[in-house]
Design a protein around this motif. Sequence first.
Motif, PDB file in Angstrom:
ATOM      1  N   VAL A   1       0.864  -1.180   0.000  1.00 65.62           N
ATOM      2  CA  VAL A   1       0.000   0.000   0.000  1.00 65.62           C
ATOM      3  C   VAL A   1       0.902   1.231   0.000  1.00 65.62           C
ATOM      4  N   ASN A   2       0.803   2.038  -1.039  1.00 66.44           N
ATOM      5  CA  ASN A   2       1.652   3.232  -1.158  1.00 66.44           C
ATOM      6  C   ASN A   2       3.136   2.881  -0.999  1.00 66.44           C
ATOM      7  N   ASP A   3       3.534   1.796  -1.677  1.00 68.65           N
ATOM      8  CA  ASP A   3       4.927   1.326  -1.696  1.00 68.65           C
ATOM      9  C   ASP A   3       5.424   0.841  -0.343  1.00 68.65           C
ATOM     10  N   ALA A   4       4.501   0.594   0.568  1.00 65.45           N
ATOM     11  CA  ALA A   4       4.888   0.033   1.868  1.00 65.45           C
ATOM     12  C   ALA A   4       4.151  -1.287   2.066  1.00 65.45           C
ATOM     13  N   VAL A   5       4.816  -2.231   2.709  1.00 63.45           N
ATOM     14  CA  VAL A   5       4.196  -3.526   2.982  1.00 63.45           C
ATOM     15  C   VAL A   5       3.445  -3.434   4.305  1.00 63.45           C
ATOM     16  N   VAL A   6       2.130  -3.683   4.259  1.00 60.37           N
ATOM     17  CA  VAL A   6       1.292  -3.610   5.457  1.00 60.37           C
ATOM     18  C   VAL A   6       0.438  -4.873   5.535  1.00 60.37           C
ATOM     19  N   ILE A   7      -0.074  -5.133   6.727  1.00 56.93           N
ATOM     20  CA  ILE A   7      -0.973  -6.275   6.930  1.00 56.93           C
ATOM     21  C   ILE A   7      -2.406  -5.786   6.799  1.00 56.93           C
ATOM     22  N   ARG A   8      -3.150  -6.396   5.880  1.00 54.49           N
ATOM     23  CA  ARG A   8      -4.534  -5.995   5.651  1.00 54.49           C
ATOM     24  C   ARG A   8      -5.445  -7.231   5.598  1.00 54.49           C
ATOM     25  N   PRO A   9      -6.726  -7.056   6.010  1.00 50.12           N
ATOM     26  CA  PRO A   9      -7.703  -8.152   5.870  1.00 50.12           C
ATOM     27  C   PRO A   9      -8.145  -8.248   4.410  1.00 50.12           C
ATOM     28  N   MET A  10      -7.784  -9.319   3.737  1.00 45.10           N
ATOM     29  CA  MET A  10      -8.028  -9.446   2.309  1.00 45.10           C
ATOM     30  C   MET A  10      -9.011 -10.580   2.016  1.00 45.10           C
ATOM     31  N   MET A  11      -9.799 -10.379   0.978  1.00 47.74           N
ATOM     32  CA  MET A  11     -10.741 -11.412   0.531  1.00 47.74           C
ATOM     33  C   MET A  11     -10.565 -11.612  -0.977  1.00 47.74           C
ATOM     34  N   TYR A  12     -10.420 -12.880  -1.374  1.00 52.28           N
ATOM     35  CA  TYR A  12     -10.427 -13.187  -2.798  1.00 52.28           C
ATOM     36  C   TYR A  12     -11.864 -13.179  -3.305  1.00 52.28           C
ATOM     37  N   LEU A  13     -12.059 -12.595  -4.481  1.00 53.87           N
ATOM     38  CA  LEU A  13     -13.355 -12.563  -5.135  1.00 53.87           C
ATOM     39  C   LEU A  13     -13.274 -13.370  -6.427  1.00 53.87           C
ATOM     40  N   ALA A  14     -14.347 -14.057  -6.766  1.00 53.83           N
ATOM     41  CA  ALA A  14     -14.393 -14.853  -7.997  1.00 53.83           C
ATOM     42  C   ALA A  14     -15.692 -14.544  -8.733  1.00 53.83           C
ATOM     43  N   LEU A  15     -15.579 -14.339 -10.032  1.00 57.46           N
ATOM     44  CA  LEU A  15     -16.766 -14.169 -10.862  1.00 57.46           C
ATOM     45  C   LEU A  15     -16.751 -15.253 -11.935  1.00 57.46           C
ATOM     46  N   SER A  16     -17.685 -16.208 -11.822  1.00 56.98           N
ATOM     47  CA  SER A  16     -17.885 -17.188 -12.895  1.00 56.98           C
ATOM     48  C   SER A  16     -18.916 -16.606 -13.850  1.00 56.98           C
ATOM     49  N   TYR A  17     -18.671 -16.767 -15.151  1.00 61.45           N
ATOM     50  CA  TYR A  17     -19.555 -16.153 -16.135  1.00 61.45           C
ATOM     51  C   TYR A  17     -19.669 -17.030 -17.374  1.00 61.45           C
ATOM     52  N   ASP A  18     -20.759 -16.850 -18.098  1.00 62.45           N
ATOM     53  CA  ASP A  18     -21.024 -17.605 -19.317  1.00 62.45           C
ATOM     54  C   ASP A  18     -20.378 -16.856 -20.485  1.00 62.45           C
ATOM     55  N   HIS A  19     -19.309 -17.437 -21.023  1.00 62.78           N
ATOM     56  CA  HIS A  19     -18.528 -16.774 -22.064  1.00 62.78           C
ATOM     57  C   HIS A  19     -19.299 -16.664 -23.380  1.00 62.78           C
ATOM     58  N   ARG A  20     -20.425 -17.370 -23.502  1.00 63.84           N
ATOM     59  CA  ARG A  20     -21.244 -17.222 -24.698  1.00 63.84           C
ATOM     60  C   ARG A  20     -21.798 -15.808 -24.818  1.00 63.84           C
ATOM     61  N   LEU A  21     -22.003 -15.154 -23.671  1.00 61.97           N
ATOM     62  CA  LEU A  21     -22.610 -13.830 -23.661  1.00 61.97           C
ATOM     63  C   LEU A  21     -21.645 -12.748 -23.174  1.00 61.97           C
ATOM     64  N   ILE A  22     -20.807 -13.098 -22.205  1.00 62.36           N
ATOM     65  CA  ILE A  22     -19.946 -12.100 -21.569  1.00 62.36           C
ATOM     66  C   ILE A  22     -18.500 -12.305 -22.013  1.00 62.36           C
ATOM     67  N   ASP A  23     -17.894 -11.253 -22.528  1.00 64.93           N
ATOM     68  CA  ASP A  23     -16.485 -11.301 -22.895  1.00 64.93           C
ATOM     69  C   ASP A  23     -15.620 -11.151 -21.655  1.00 64.93           C
ATOM     70  N   GLY A  24     -14.387 -11.625 -21.768  1.00 63.86           N
ATOM     71  CA  GLY A  24     -13.467 -11.548 -20.636  1.00 63.86           C
ATOM     72  C   GLY A  24     -13.249 -10.133 -20.140  1.00 63.86           C
ATOM     73  N   ARG A  25     -13.171  -9.176 -21.057  1.00 59.52           N
ATOM     74  CA  ARG A  25     -12.940  -7.781 -20.655  1.00 59.52           C
ATOM     75  C   ARG A  25     -14.059  -7.289 -19.741  1.00 59.52           C
ATOM     76  N   ASP A  26     -15.316  -7.551 -20.142  1.00 58.73           N
ATOM     77  CA  ASP A  26     -16.449  -7.102 -19.327  1.00 58.73           C
ATOM     78  C   ASP A  26     -16.470  -7.799 -17.973  1.00 58.73           C
ATOM     79  N   ALA A  27     -16.139  -9.091 -17.966  1.00 58.12           N
ATOM     80  CA  ALA A  27     -16.133  -9.823 -16.700  1.00 58.12           C
ATOM     81  C   ALA A  27     -15.082  -9.260 -15.751  1.00 58.12           C
ATOM     82  N   VAL A  28     -13.894  -8.993 -16.262  1.00 61.81           N
ATOM     83  CA  VAL A  28     -12.819  -8.448 -15.430  1.00 61.81           C
ATOM     84  C   VAL A  28     -13.197  -7.070 -14.912  1.00 61.81           C
ATOM     85  N   GLN A  29     -13.730  -6.211 -15.788  1.00 67.74           N
ATOM     86  CA  GLN A  29     -14.092  -4.863 -15.366  1.00 67.74           C
ATOM     87  C   GLN A  29     -15.266  -4.873 -14.383  1.00 67.74           C
TER      88      GLN A  29
END
Length: 403
Positions: free
Chosen positions: A356-384
Amino acid sequence: MPVEQVRVPRAGESIAEGTLNRWLKPDGAFVNVDDPLFELGTDKATQEVAAQVAGVLKILVKEGETVAVESVVASIDTDAKAPAPPAASRSAAAEPPRESAKPQAATQPAPGPAASRLLAEAGVSATAVAGTAPGGRVTKGDVIAHTDAPKKPANGTPPPPKPAAPAPAPGSRITRQPMSPIRKRIAERLLASQNTTATLTTFNEADMTAIQELRAKYNERFEKKHGAKLGFMSVFVKAAVEALKAFPLVNARIDGSDIVHQHFYDIGVAVSTEKGLMVPVLRGADDLGFADIEKRIGELAKKARDGKISVTDLEGGTFTITNGGTFGSMMSTPILNPPQVAILGMHSIIKRPVAVNDAVVIRPMMYLALSYDHRLIDGRDAVQFLVRVKECVENPERMLLDI
C-alpha cells in the motif's frame, strides 16, 4: 361414490416435475381439509401438499417416485365419514389392565453380537425392536430396519433429515446410501449447468479494511435502530447492483438465439441448509437500503433453514452471490445458476501482507471470484465488472453517498 383426485400442484413456472418424498398420512386414513398429505420435493424447495377435501385417502403413487405437475397421486373418498370419537374411558376397576409385554421380553433370546453393537451405538433397547429370528430374537437387520424407519411425530410434521451416513456393518469397508430426492435434483441441475454453459472464472481481491472499520464504528447503533446487524452481505449486494448497472450484459440471460436484457435487479443469495444449498432472491435490490437488505436476508435464510421457503422465494433471480468464506474457503470457482449468466463468489477474510503506497502492510483481504457464461460475456467485461465490485467494497461510503 364421489371421489376427489389429488394432483401434484404447480410449484413454479420453470418446474415440470418433482419427487414425492414421503406420505404424511397412511393409505386408508381419514383426512380433513388442510391436513398435510405428502411432501413434494423439487430442485428448488420442498413443500407440503394439503388435502382440499375431507374423506378417506387412497394412495396411488409410492414414496420416492418422480411425479409430473398435475399428475394424480391419490384419491379421496368424500362420502366416507370421519371415525367416531372413542368412548369415554372406563374406570380401572371396570376393566383390569392388560398383560404387558414385559414377561415376553424377559424370555426373548438375547440379540447376537452384531445386533448388540448396533443397539448400543443407536442407544436403543432390544425390547423396542421387533425381532424376526426364531423366538423373537433381534438380528442386525432388525436393528438397521428399526433405526432407519422414519419417525413421524403425532402432529404429522415430517422428521428432520438424518445428520450422518448409516453405521457400517461390522467388517464392512463401504456403505451404500441412496441420494435424497433433493440431492439428486441438485446434482442434475449442477451437471446441466456445466454441460450447457461456457463457464469461465476471473479472480480479484478486495481489501476489507474499510468495511470492517465501518462495522466497528456503526454496527451497535445500526442494530439498535434497524433490528439487524450490519453484515458484509448487504455491502456486496449493493456493490453487485452498482456493477450490474455499469455492465448490463452480466444481468441479462440467453433465450435461444436472443439476449434478454433485464432492467431489474433481483439478487439471489445462497444459503446453506440441511437439505442442501438454496438461493432465495432479494427482489428489487436496487431499491433496498443496507438495513432492508440485511433484514430481508435474515428472513429468507430463516425460512430456508426452517423448511418454510416457497418456490416463489427462489425463482426469477438475475444474479447470484455465494459466500464460501463462511465455511473457510479461501478461493473457489462458483457454478452458474441458469438461466443467469454470472455468479459472484465471496471467500474467507485473511490477514496477509500487501503493498500500500509502496509500503508492505498487513490488511484483511478477501479473494473474489466471478464465474460467467462466455457465450454472452467477454473476458474484458467480466474483469471490469469484478473490478467495479472491488472498488465499491473497498470504498463503501461511495455507495452510501451515491457517488
